[in-house]
Design a protein around this motif. Structure first.
Motif, PDB file in Angstrom:
ATOM      1  N   GLY A 140     -24.080   4.837  99.574  1.00  0.00           N
ATOM      2  CA  GLY A 140     -24.992   3.802  99.096  1.00  0.00           C
ATOM      3  C   GLY A 140     -24.417   3.073  97.899  1.00  0.00           C
ATOM      4  N   THR A 141     -25.095   3.183  96.772  1.00  0.00           N
ATOM      5  CA  THR A 141     -24.654   2.494  95.560  1.00  0.00           C
ATOM      6  C   THR A 141     -23.823   3.399  94.652  1.00  0.00           C
ATOM      7  OG1 THR A 141     -26.711   3.057  94.444  1.00  0.00           O
ATOM      8  CG2 THR A 141     -26.626   0.917  95.559  1.00  0.00           C
ATOM      9  N   LYS A 142     -23.412   4.545  95.172  1.00  0.00           N
ATOM     10  CA  LYS A 142     -22.580   5.469  94.391  1.00  0.00           C
ATOM     11  C   LYS A 142     -21.288   5.719  95.142  1.00  0.00           C
ATOM     12  CE  LYS A 142     -26.555   7.452  92.270  1.00  0.00           C
ATOM     13  NZ  LYS A 142     -27.058   8.453  91.437  1.00  0.00           N
ATOM     14  N   ALA A 143     -20.240   5.970  94.389  1.00  0.00           N
ATOM     15  CA  ALA A 143     -18.946   6.269  94.997  1.00  0.00           C
ATOM     16  C   ALA A 143     -18.220   7.291  94.135  1.00  0.00           C
ATOM     17  CB  ALA A 143     -18.107   5.003  95.132  1.00  0.00           C
ATOM     18  N   ASP A 144     -17.533   8.173  94.806  1.00  0.00           N
ATOM     19  CA  ASP A 144     -16.679   9.143  94.135  1.00  0.00           C
ATOM     20  C   ASP A 144     -15.255   8.876  94.593  1.00  0.00           C
ATOM     21  OD1 ASP A 144     -18.691  10.696  92.759  1.00  0.00           O
ATOM     22  OD2 ASP A 144     -19.271  11.479  94.712  1.00  0.00           O
ATOM     23  N   ALA A 145     -14.327   8.988  93.678  1.00  0.00           N
ATOM     24  CA  ALA A 145     -12.923   8.752  94.013  1.00  0.00           C
ATOM     25  C   ALA A 145     -12.058   9.841  93.382  1.00  0.00           C
ATOM     26  CB  ALA A 145     -12.491   7.381  93.501  1.00  0.00           C
ATOM     27  N   LYS A 146     -10.935  10.080  94.029  1.00  0.00           N
ATOM     28  CA  LYS A 146      -9.922  10.954  93.441  1.00  0.00           C
ATOM     29  C   LYS A 146      -8.927  10.036  92.752  1.00  0.00           C
ATOM     30  CE  LYS A 146     -10.419  14.725  96.698  1.00  0.00           C
ATOM     31  NZ  LYS A 146      -9.764  15.535  97.728  1.00  0.00           N
ATOM     32  N   VAL A 147      -8.712  10.289  91.484  1.00  0.00           N
ATOM     33  CA  VAL A 147      -7.890   9.397  90.671  1.00  0.00           C
ATOM     34  C   VAL A 147      -6.744  10.181  90.041  1.00  0.00           C
ATOM     35  CG1 VAL A 147      -7.895   7.872  88.657  1.00  0.00           C
ATOM     36  CG2 VAL A 147      -9.896   7.950  90.168  1.00  0.00           C
ATOM     37  N   SER A 148      -5.551   9.633  90.125  1.00  0.00           N
ATOM     38  CA  SER A 148      -4.410  10.192  89.396  1.00  0.00           C
ATOM     39  C   SER A 148      -4.338   9.477  88.059  1.00  0.00           C
ATOM     40  CB  SER A 148      -3.110   9.976  90.167  1.00  0.00           C
ATOM     41  OG  SER A 148      -3.119  10.731  91.352  1.00  0.00           O
ATOM     42  N   VAL A 149      -4.306  10.262  86.997  1.00  0.00           N
ATOM     43  CA  VAL A 149      -4.248   9.711  85.641  1.00  0.00           C
ATOM     44  C   VAL A 149      -2.848   9.981  85.098  1.00  0.00           C
ATOM     45  CG1 VAL A 149      -5.263   9.749  83.337  1.00  0.00           C
ATOM     46  CG2 VAL A 149      -6.697  10.236  85.347  1.00  0.00           C
ATOM     47  N   THR A 150      -2.163   8.904  84.728  1.00  0.00           N
ATOM     48  CA  THR A 150      -0.805   9.014  84.222  1.00  0.00           C
ATOM     49  C   THR A 150      -0.792   8.697  82.732  1.00  0.00           C
ATOM     50  OG1 THR A 150       0.022   8.261  86.356  1.00  0.00           O
ATOM     51  CG2 THR A 150       1.571   8.218  84.530  1.00  0.00           C
ATOM     52  N   SER A 151      -0.130   9.564  81.975  1.00  0.00           N
ATOM     53  CA  SER A 151       0.011   9.366  80.527  1.00  0.00           C
ATOM     54  C   SER A 151       1.430   9.764  80.144  1.00  0.00           C
ATOM     55  CB  SER A 151      -1.006  10.229  79.777  1.00  0.00           C
ATOM     56  OG  SER A 151      -0.616  11.586  79.805  1.00  0.00           O
ATOM     57  N   PRO A 152       1.807   9.577  78.892  1.00  0.00           N
ATOM     58  CA  PRO A 152       3.142   9.997  78.462  1.00  0.00           C
ATOM     59  C   PRO A 152       3.390  11.506  78.656  1.00  0.00           C
ATOM     60  CG  PRO A 152       2.207   8.511  76.858  1.00  0.00           C
ATOM     61  CD  PRO A 152       1.116   8.830  77.841  1.00  0.00           C
ATOM     62  N   HIS A 153       2.321  12.266  78.833  1.00  0.00           N
ATOM     63  CA  HIS A 153       2.463  13.721  79.013  1.00  0.00           C
ATOM     64  C   HIS A 153       2.574  14.132  80.476  1.00  0.00           C
ATOM     65  CE1 HIS A 153       1.735  14.287  74.772  1.00  0.00           C
ATOM     66  NE2 HIS A 153       0.633  13.567  74.872  1.00  0.00           N
ATOM     67  N   GLY A 154       2.483  13.164  81.386  1.00  0.00           N
ATOM     68  CA  GLY A 154       2.583  13.479  82.813  1.00  0.00           C
ATOM     69  C   GLY A 154       1.417  12.901  83.597  1.00  0.00           C
ATOM     70  N   THR A 155       1.271  13.403  84.818  1.00  0.00           N
ATOM     71  CA  THR A 155       0.223  12.908  85.715  1.00  0.00           C
ATOM     72  C   THR A 155      -0.735  14.030  86.082  1.00  0.00           C
ATOM     73  OG1 THR A 155       1.715  11.256  86.635  1.00  0.00           O
ATOM     74  CG2 THR A 155      -0.204  11.820  87.959  1.00  0.00           C
ATOM     75  N   MET A 156      -2.008  13.723  86.006  1.00  0.00           N
ATOM     76  CA  MET A 156      -3.043  14.641  86.476  1.00  0.00           C
ATOM     77  C   MET A 156      -3.540  14.079  87.806  1.00  0.00           C
ATOM     78  SD  MET A 156      -5.235  15.601  82.988  1.00  0.00           S
ATOM     79  CE  MET A 156      -6.687  14.999  83.738  1.00  0.00           C
ATOM     80  N   PRO A 157      -3.226  14.752  88.921  1.00  0.00           N
ATOM     81  CA  PRO A 157      -3.668  14.235  90.220  1.00  0.00           C
ATOM     82  C   PRO A 157      -5.099  14.643  90.553  1.00  0.00           C
ATOM     83  CG  PRO A 157      -2.329  16.187  90.530  1.00  0.00           C
ATOM     84  CD  PRO A 157      -2.357  15.903  89.042  1.00  0.00           C
ATOM     85  N   ASP A 158      -5.715  13.863  91.425  1.00  0.00           N
ATOM     86  CA  ASP A 158      -7.021  14.188  92.008  1.00  0.00           C
ATOM     87  C   ASP A 158      -8.127  14.490  90.994  1.00  0.00           C
ATOM     88  OD1 ASP A 158      -5.896  13.806  94.492  1.00  0.00           O
ATOM     89  OD2 ASP A 158      -5.434  15.934  94.766  1.00  0.00           O
ATOM     90  N   VAL A 159      -8.191  13.697  89.941  1.00  0.00           N
ATOM     91  CA  VAL A 159      -9.282  13.827  88.975  1.00  0.00           C
ATOM     92  C   VAL A 159     -10.519  13.178  89.611  1.00  0.00           C
ATOM     93  CG1 VAL A 159     -10.120  13.185  86.676  1.00  0.00           C
ATOM     94  CG2 VAL A 159      -7.701  13.742  87.023  1.00  0.00           C
ATOM     95  N   PRO A 160     -11.615  13.930  89.760  1.00  0.00           N
ATOM     96  CA  PRO A 160     -12.812  13.318  90.352  1.00  0.00           C
ATOM     97  C   PRO A 160     -13.434  12.309  89.388  1.00  0.00           C
ATOM     98  CG  PRO A 160     -13.240  15.603  89.740  1.00  0.00           C
ATOM     99  CD  PRO A 160     -11.813  15.329  89.440  1.00  0.00           C
ATOM    100  N   MET A 161     -13.731  11.119  89.924  1.00  0.00           N
ATOM    101  CA  MET A 161     -14.293  10.055  89.095  1.00  0.00           C
ATOM    102  C   MET A 161     -15.480   9.457  89.835  1.00  0.00           C
ATOM    103  SD  MET A 161     -13.377   8.838  86.070  1.00  0.00           S
ATOM    104  CE  MET A 161     -11.718   9.469  86.046  1.00  0.00           C
TER     105      MET A 161
END
Length: 159
Positions: A110-131
């Motif tokens: 409906g009006t909500k969505a969940d996504a898996k997000v990879s977050v990249t920073s100078p310290h590396g990447t965090m894969p599949d962060v639920p957002m």
């Protein structure tokens, strides 16, 4: 004969009252099953376009942009004004820190969505962060929970 006529009139009146009550109750019953509030939900759901990875990534990138004022970022979050202090703290922490996002799998309800997000920073990447996101005011925005996920990463945790 008068009593028979009177009894007949009373019976007809009672039958009419029962019929009217039945129609009224049937009308109420159909409201509960899908008319007013359910149709509103269906209409709102139908009005929410499918979120694209690019659109959600744009929201995340703008939210983490240290050059963007907190008031502008608050508009990217559902009820974002209540997070202005957290966003200011995040902006200070990100002033010399680059963060990137890649939106992967998206599930819309409906009006909500969940996504898996990879977050990249100078310290590396965090894969599949639920957002979590929500369609509000004609646009996909971070839900409060989604904003708090990012704010927590930036040491500006929601309380």
């Amino acid at each position: 004969m008068r009593n028979v006529t009177r009894t007949l009139r009373v019976s007809v009146a009672i039958a009419a009252t029962v019929a009217a009550a039945t129609v009224t109750l049937t009308g109420c019953g159909s409201d509960d099953k899908g008319s007013s509030s359910s149709n509103t939900t269906v209409s709102a759901t139908a009005a929410a376009p499918a979120p694209t990875a690019e659109a959600l990534q744009g929201v995340l990138t703008a939210f983490a942009d240290p050059a963007k004022p907190a008031a502008d970022k608050a508009k990217l979050v559902v009820d974002g004004d209540k997070r202005l202090g957290n966003i200011d703290t995040m902006n200070q922490g990100l002033s010399h820190y680059q963060v990137g996002f890649t939106v992967g799998e998206i599930k819309q309800d409906g009006t909500k969505a969940d996504a898996k997000v990879s977050v990249t920073s100078p310290h590396g990447t965090m894969p599949d962060v639920p957002m979590a996101f929500q369609y509000s005011d004609g646009a996909w925005k971070l839900s409060d929970a989604g904003a708090c996920t990012i704010l927590g990463m930036a040491r500006a945790a929601c309380q």
